[in-house]
Every structure is written in C-alpha cells, then in structure tokens.
Design an enzyme around this catalytic site. Structure first.
Site, short mmCIF file in Angstrom:
data_model
loop_
_atom_site.label_atom_id
_atom_site.label_comp_id
_atom_site.label_asym_id
_atom_site.label_seq_id
_atom_site.Cartn_x
_atom_site.Cartn_y
_atom_site.Cartn_z
N ASP A 19 0.87 -1.00 0.15
CA ASP A 19 0.20 0.01 -0.08
C ASP A 19 0.93 1.31 0.03
O ASP A 19 1.60 1.39 0.81
CB ASP A 19 -0.84 0.01 1.21
N THR A 28 -3.20 4.99 -4.19
CA THR A 28 -2.10 5.95 -3.62
C THR A 28 -0.67 5.29 -4.03
O THR A 28 0.18 6.38 -3.99
CB THR A 28 -2.18 5.44 -1.79
N THR A 29 -0.50 4.39 -4.76
CA THR A 29 0.68 4.26 -5.15
C THR A 29 0.57 4.96 -6.81
O THR A 29 1.59 5.44 -7.30
CB THR A 29 1.08 2.75 -5.57
N ASP A 61 -9.09 -0.18 2.04
CA ASP A 61 -9.11 0.24 0.40
C ASP A 61 -10.33 -0.48 -0.08
O ASP A 61 -10.75 0.61 -0.93
CB ASP A 61 -7.79 -0.22 -0.07
#
Length: 546
Positions: free
Chosen positions: A78, A111-112, A414
């Site tokens: 994550d 988020t990545t 998530d």
C-alpha cells in the site's frame, strides 16, 4: 553650473561595484543556475520517491518490508503506508508523502498510482525545462491538460453504475483487492466490503461515513474466518471474577463513563492511616460506596455493563466486580474512549457519565450477549440481535499472525473506500491501464490543435500518463514497450476498454474480465498529481530558517 557633473562622477565610481554584484553576464548566469539547481534537486528527490514505490504498483507488484527502529515490521504494498513509514528529509520528497495521504483521504485507493504518475510528469517537466521552456508556461499547460483529461474521463469513459447492481460493486472491490497481499481472499473480502458500505450509506444524499464501519482484528485462525457481524464485537473478554456471567439473553445494556471503584485523592496527595480502627472504617466505607453504586445500576434494570477505560484511576476493582457478579450483571470493561460514539450509535443507547443519570430509557436492548470461542484459538464477546440497531457495521478480521491480520485490515479499508467512491460518484472505469492510454491518445490529438509551447507541454503530459500501463506490464514480467505499443494501436482503432490483463499476460477487453475501478480514483489521482507538479515547478529557491 560647475557642480552639475558631480552626480555623474559618483555614479561612475559606483558602477564597478554594481557590476561585481550581478551586473556582469557571468554573475547573472550563476544566479540562474542556482535556481535551476534547486528546481532540479526538488524534481529528482520527488522522482526518487516515486521510483521507490513504483515496483509495488498493480496485481503483480512487489511487497515492501518496512522495519521500524522499535522492531515493528510491516509487510505491505500500500503506497500510503509505505510512504508514511519512510524517513524522508528532502522537503520535495515529503510533498509526495502528503500527496499519497491526500489521495488516501479523497479516494482511499490509488495511493501508489498517484505518486508514480506525479514522478512521471515531473520527469517530463524536467526535460522541457532543460530545453528552455519556462516553468510557468509548463505549469499552465499541465493544468489545461489535466482539465481536458478530467473532461474526457467524465464525459466519455465513465460507465454509470447503479448501487443495486451488487455484482458490479463486488467487481470493483475485487479489482482493488487484486493488488494486495490478500488477493487470493478477494472473493470473501469483496462482498463483505460491499455489504458493509451499503448498510451504512445514505443513498439519497450520496454520503457514506466509514467511521460507521468498525473493523476488529483478532489474531488466530485464517483470513477465511473473517466475517461481517450483525451486531457488536469486543476483543475484551467478559469479567470472570467471582464466577461472573459469560452469557446473557434478553440483555439490557448500559454504557457507563464513570468508575465503579472508590474515589481516590489527587496524585500528589497521600493519606497516612496508622490506626487499625480507622483502616477498618475506610474499608467499610469503600464497600458501602461500591455496594451503593451496584444497587443503583441493578435498579435501572441493567444486566450487561460496558465500562469505559479510565485514565486517572481504576475503572473497576476486584470488590466491585465481585458485587456485580453477585448481582448477575455481565461486565465488559476497558471500552476505549474513541469507541464510545460507535457503540452508543449501534446499541441505540446513551453513554451515562454519573450513576444518578442511569435510567431505564438510556439502556440498549439485545437478544444475546455472549463470549464466543473462535476457531484457531482466542475468544471475543459478541452482542447480537440488537433492537433498533443504528446504521453501523462491524467486521471481524482474522489472520494467522499480526502481520497478516494488519495487512488484511489495510486491504479491506481500501476495498471499503472503493465502494464509498461509488456511493459518492456513481461511475466506473475499465482498469488495466485502459483509461490512461485512452486519455493519452486523446491529449495527443488535442495537442496537435494547439499552438506554440502549449502544444509541446500537453504532448509531454500525454506521454507521462503512459507510465501506468508501462509499469503494470513491467511489474507483471511482460515486455513493457511492446505492450504499450500494442495498447496504443488498439485504442487508435477505437477499442477504449482494451487494457493489460496481467493474469493472462496479454491485452484483452478489460470490461469482459470485470476489472473495474471507480472513476473518482483515477480523476482524483490525475488532479492531485498535477496540482503537486505545478507546486514543485513554481519553487525556484529554498530558504532555510532557524
């Protein structure tokens, strides 16, 4: 009249000094070079952070082991978690940590992707600056390109979704879980995420507060033992002092915030008792005080007591637990302060701050409160069959060890955020890098209609978007240049939903494979990444202050 030339002489005498401070060509160039070095340093630092998390993008991305100085170890892919734990010193690198956190707040997923995208755009900006394009021109062009990309996403690529279409929602949650360590359990976790969000969301207002969903982790068993509980779960065991109850039917539940223990002096005060008779009198008064509290609690009709954790003094004593057990009252103590609001909303009861305020109308009602032994060891206390239960949901996550349980909790978070995105903005996109390639193609076409530097900058922005499919292919062990080239060709033919199928190692129609993601995830990633890039571009100096 003879005095008139004097100022000219003075100015002439000062001319060399001014030249030495910056009037000469060489001195001016050095000043510009310092600004260029600061800008380059910022961009290189941000790119380094992006490259660090790039290998964890996608279903075939690698995991990172994060080791803290205190010995804590986290295994995750994550992006927000990895960046939050990284010890970064460069100010521009910290901006990417904030960027990832912002994406986590807005969308909860991607988020990545947002960090990788930001790094790719910065790389293109650096190339444009080295060719002599002014940063302000690049910034304005990037903003125009991002607005055009948002327009393409919402008007042409978005697929409307109905919240009653459970299969579509599960497909979106499964796609989010596909890139996690627990991806093999997506078939179990995705329906739990969907059901939890739909239970607490207000469909009419397109609102969903994830604080109404409580995820409880308990080490023991496997992830397959994870379940959604229709009620409340406490990891605390019930009090067994004096053969206390562990099961109560037709429960009347009180949530109290006062201590069932004798009052104490302030921390800096001491009472010295040297007389045996005075000691006996003190102990007798303590017993009478606690007995008075227990009688008042019993008089309200309560048979299950939830006691908030106390900081200044013990919430309970052995004596108070003994009296409560004799009064046939089941006790769950050490309820955390931040859980009080959730518990009261779920049980439809009000927390009580003083024993005199404890009345029957402030009690919650449930069919059963019982301590349950779990498979794989351990036990939890469950409250089920709650009357007039509030709009909340509880998920019990299991794992063979703390690392697995914590990663399962992060992955489920998530998935919950993905469904929340669909409640807020009810559009889906094809996954597998399809929207990025399509937007890239459309921006290239649009750049040909523009004039001057703006055309070059928009084209560079379009090329930067291809980093997502390129990285997906690279992390899956495919040939990235070949895959991206084929994707371009297929999208040029009008196949808007053609994307990378990493499981089959080829390009397929991603919609048919049910690889879907919320539109809000991609749109916020593009918007936030562009905003950060523009901020970095505008910085031309770094000023250190004490």
């Amino acid at each position: 009249m003879a005095a008139a030339p004097a100022p000219v002489v003075a100015a002439a005498s000062k001319a060399p000094a001014m030249g030495s401070l910056g009037g000469k060509k060489g001195e001016t160039y050095r000043d510009t070079k310092i600004k260029a070095d600061v800008r380059t340093s910022n961009m290189e630092a941000a790119k380094a952070v992006a490259d660090a998390v790039r290998t964890s993008l996608g279903p075939r991305g690698m995991d990172k082991m994060v080791a803290a100085p205190n010995g804590e170890v986290i295994i995750t892919n994550d992006g927000a978690t990895i960046l939050k734990k990284m010890n970064l010193e460069h100010p521009a690198a910290k901006m990417l940590v904030d960027l990832s956190h912002s994406q986590d707040v807005v969308a909860g997923d991607g988020t990545t992707s947002v960090v990788v995208l930001c790094g790719s755009i910065l790389k293109k900006c650096l190339e444009l600056i080295q060719r002599g394009v002014h940063p302000t021109v690049i910034s304005d062009a990037m903003n125009a390109a991002a607005n055009k990309a948002q327009e393409i996403l919402e008007n042409e690529l978005g697929i409307p979704v109905d919240l009653t279409d459970r299969n579509a929602l599960i497909a979106a949650a499964t796609t989010s879980l596909g890139s996690k360590v627990v991806s093999q359990h997506a078939s179990l976790l995705a329906p739990i995420a969907v059901d939890s969000v739909l239970k607490v969301s207000d469909h009419m207002k397109s609102h969903c507060d994830l604080r109404d969903i409580r995820v409880v982790t308990k080490v023991g068993g496997t992830i397959d033992d994870t379940e959604m509980v229709d009620g409340l779960v406490f990891t605390q065991k019930v009090s067994k002092t004096a053969n206390g109850l562990s099961r109560v039917e037709n429960a009347k539940i009180a949530l109290i915030q006062f201590c069932v223990s004798p009052p104490k002096t302030d921390l800096e005060n001491n009472v010295i008792v040297s007389d045996y008779a005075a000691m006996d009198r003190i102990l007798k008064e303590e017993r009478n005080y606690i007995l008075g509290l227990v009688k008042k609690i019993k008089a309200s009709g309560c048979n299950v007591l939830l006691i908030q954790k106390s900081i200044l003094r013990d919430a309970t004593t052995e004596l108070s637990l003994h009296y409560l057990a004799k009064a046939k009252i089941l006790v769950i103590k050490d309820v955390e302060r931040d859980e009080i609001e959730f518990v009261s909303k779920t049980l439809n009861c009000r927390p009580v701050a003083h024993v005199d305020q404890l009345t029957p109308d402030k009690l919650g009602h449930a069919k059963l409160v019982a301590e349950t032994t779990l498979g794989g060891g351990g036990s939890v206390t469950k409250i089920t069959g709650i009357e007039n239960m509030g709009s909340t949901a509880t998920v019990l996550v299991r794992g063979s060890n703390k690392l697995v349980a914590d990663e399962a909790e992060r992955s489920l978070h998530d998935a919950l955020c993905v469904i929340r995105c669909l409640v807020q903005k009810r559009f889906l996109l094809a996954g597998g890098g399809a929207p990025e390639i399509e937007i890239s193609q459309r921006l290239r076409q649009w750049s040909s209609e523009l004039l001057g530097m703006q055309s070059y900058c928009v084209k560079a922005y379009a090329e930067a978007l291809e980093v997502v499919p390129y990285t997906l292919a690279e992390n899956a062990g495919l040939h990235p240049i070949q895959i991206v080239t084929e994707l371009r060709a297929m999208h040029a033919k009008g196949m808007k939903t053609a994307g990378i199928n990493v499981r089959k190692g080829t390009i397929t129609d991603i919609l048919e494979e049910k690889v879907l993601q919320p539109l809000l995830v991609t749109s916020s990633a593009i918007g936030l990444a562009t905003e950060t890039v523009r901020m970095v571009l505008k910085i031309d100096d770094r000023i250190m202050v004490a």
